[in-house]
Design a protein around this motif. Structure first.
Motif, PDB file in Angstrom:
ATOM      1  N   ARG A  62      31.498  51.464  92.127  1.00 29.02           N
ATOM      2  CA  ARG A  62      32.740  50.802  92.556  1.00 29.02           C
ATOM      3  C   ARG A  62      33.495  50.520  91.157  1.00 29.02           C
ATOM      4  O   ARG A  62      34.670  50.634  91.218  1.00 29.02           O
ATOM      5  CB  ARG A  62      32.532  49.414  93.090  1.00 29.02           C
ATOM      6  N   LEU A  63      32.373  50.156  90.139  1.00 25.38           N
ATOM      7  CA  LEU A  63      33.216  49.885  88.805  1.00 25.38           C
ATOM      8  C   LEU A  63      33.373  51.087  87.997  1.00 25.38           C
ATOM      9  O   LEU A  63      33.752  50.788  86.823  1.00 25.38           O
ATOM     10  CB  LEU A  63      32.170  48.822  88.012  1.00 25.38           C
ATOM     11  N   GLY A  64      32.671  52.317  88.464  1.00 29.53           N
ATOM     12  CA  GLY A  64      32.810  53.455  87.794  1.00 29.53           C
ATOM     13  C   GLY A  64      31.901  53.524  86.484  1.00 29.53           C
ATOM     14  O   GLY A  64      31.910  54.122  85.503  1.00 29.53           O
ATOM     15  N   LEU A  65      30.859  52.752  86.764  1.00 30.21           N
ATOM     16  CA  LEU A  65      29.876  52.799  85.617  1.00 30.21           C
ATOM     17  C   LEU A  65      28.440  53.470  86.156  1.00 30.21           C
ATOM     18  O   LEU A  65      27.513  53.323  85.508  1.00 30.21           O
ATOM     19  CB  LEU A  65      29.524  51.311  85.217  1.00 30.21           C
ATOM     20  N   ALA A  66      28.636  54.039  87.253  1.00 27.47           N
ATOM     21  CA  ALA A  66      27.263  54.807  87.779  1.00 27.47           C
ATOM     22  C   ALA A  66      26.781  55.695  86.907  1.00 27.47           C
ATOM     23  O   ALA A  66      25.435  55.801  86.790  1.00 27.47           O
ATOM     24  CB  ALA A  66      27.642  55.294  89.057  1.00 27.47           C
ATOM     25  N   PRO A  67      27.410  56.539  86.068  1.00 29.48           N
ATOM     26  CA  PRO A  67      26.839  57.630  85.083  1.00 29.48           C
ATOM     27  C   PRO A  67      26.398  56.958  84.039  1.00 29.48           C
ATOM     28  O   PRO A  67      25.375  57.699  83.391  1.00 29.48           O
ATOM     29  CB  PRO A  67      28.139  58.623  84.604  1.00 29.48           C
TER      30      PRO A  67
END
Length: 287
Positions: free
Chosen positions: A158-163
């Protein structure tokens, strides 16, 4: 008769206050704003705008749940931490404002690039807050609960930090497989087992016991994290841990007993209680 937002908030705050709910006015506002899908300020801007019947019904159900001391964050499904919105439910500990002092302490010691490990990652609040502030960093999040890891994964996406956050299942440093990091951070369980029954209902009945129970003296998990940390920190790297009120001397002693760290730096929370310790791994220590 149609009710306006401020009428409902006033009645709801009275209802919750009579049932011993802390911060009844705030909870009444947060719950209504969530149901209406608006910021809390809109309740005052649109103070005379009547609510639809379905909205009133949804609000009543939310208030019934809160009156049973279910956490507001579980009812809304979200909790703000470090100005970020995290999805939370009964699978994870609800992030507390006091834990932001641990984030602050870590950020003061993090350079532009590096690698961190969050031990007991839970909802991902600490690791994701740190990664959001340090674009040059990547991290590993470890948790013994597969359910918690699922929540952390959703929040990271959701925060765009998964990678930038690798989530791993296991206990403490177990899944780190000989890797070394520039920062090890942890908010482990630190409540003595005998004290669990005395906690507020929102915590005792709804937070996962796995995230609360620190053993007979509250130091079991802290001791495991601290003892294993030197093997997984690069020289000059930092260990940062949160602990309970009054545990600072014991935690400092555990850190010093490893022989691997410089003197710990202690940090107080917003209520004045010493809440976190940061210790730098000595440079030049024989490996």
């Amino acid at each position: 008769m149609a009710r306006t937002p401020l009428e409902l908030v006033r009645l709801a705050a009275e209802f919750l206050g009579q049932r011993g709910v802390p911060s009844p006015r705030l909870d009444a506002e947060v719950l209504l704003a969530r149901i209406l899908g608006v910021p809390r300020i809109r309740l005052y801007v649109d103070f005379d705008k009547p609510l639809a019947e379905a909205e009133v019904d949804a609000y009543r159900e939310a208030l019934r749940r809160r009156a049973r001391r279910e956490p507001t964050a579980h009812i809304t499904g979200v909790r703000e931490f470090w100005s970020l919105e995290f999805g939370v439910d009964r699978r994870v500990l609800v992030p507390r404002p006091d834990t932001e002092v641990l984030v602050e302490a870590c950020l003061e010691r993090m350079g532009d690039a590096g690698r961190l490990a969050d031990l007991g990652v839970g909802s991902g609040a600490i690791a994701l807050a740190l990664l959001s502030e340090r674009p040059g960093w990547t991290g590993v999040g470890v948790d013994a609960s597969l359910e918690a890891l699922a929540v952390a994964g959703v929040n990271a996406a959701r925060l765009g930090l998964a990678p930038r956050l690798d989530l791993r299942h296991g206990e403490w440093c177990g899944p780190l497989a000989g890797e070394r990091f520039d920062l090890l951070v942890s908010n482990p369980p630190y409540i003595p087992t005998a004290e669990l029954a005395t906690l507020e209902p929102e915590v005792a009945r709804f937070d996962p016991r796995l995230a609360l129970d620190g053993g007979p003296d509250g130091l079991a998990c802290l001791g495991e994290v601290i003892a294993a940390a030197p093997a997984h920190l690069a020289p000059g790297g930092w260990l940062a841990v949160e602990f309970g009120a009054g545990q600072q001397d014991a935690v400092a002693a555990l850190i010093e007993a490893t022989g691997a760290f410089e003197t710990p730096h202690l940090r107080s929370d917003y209520g004045g209680h010493v809440r976190a310790a940061c210790a730098r791994r000595r440079v030049g220590r024989r490996e």
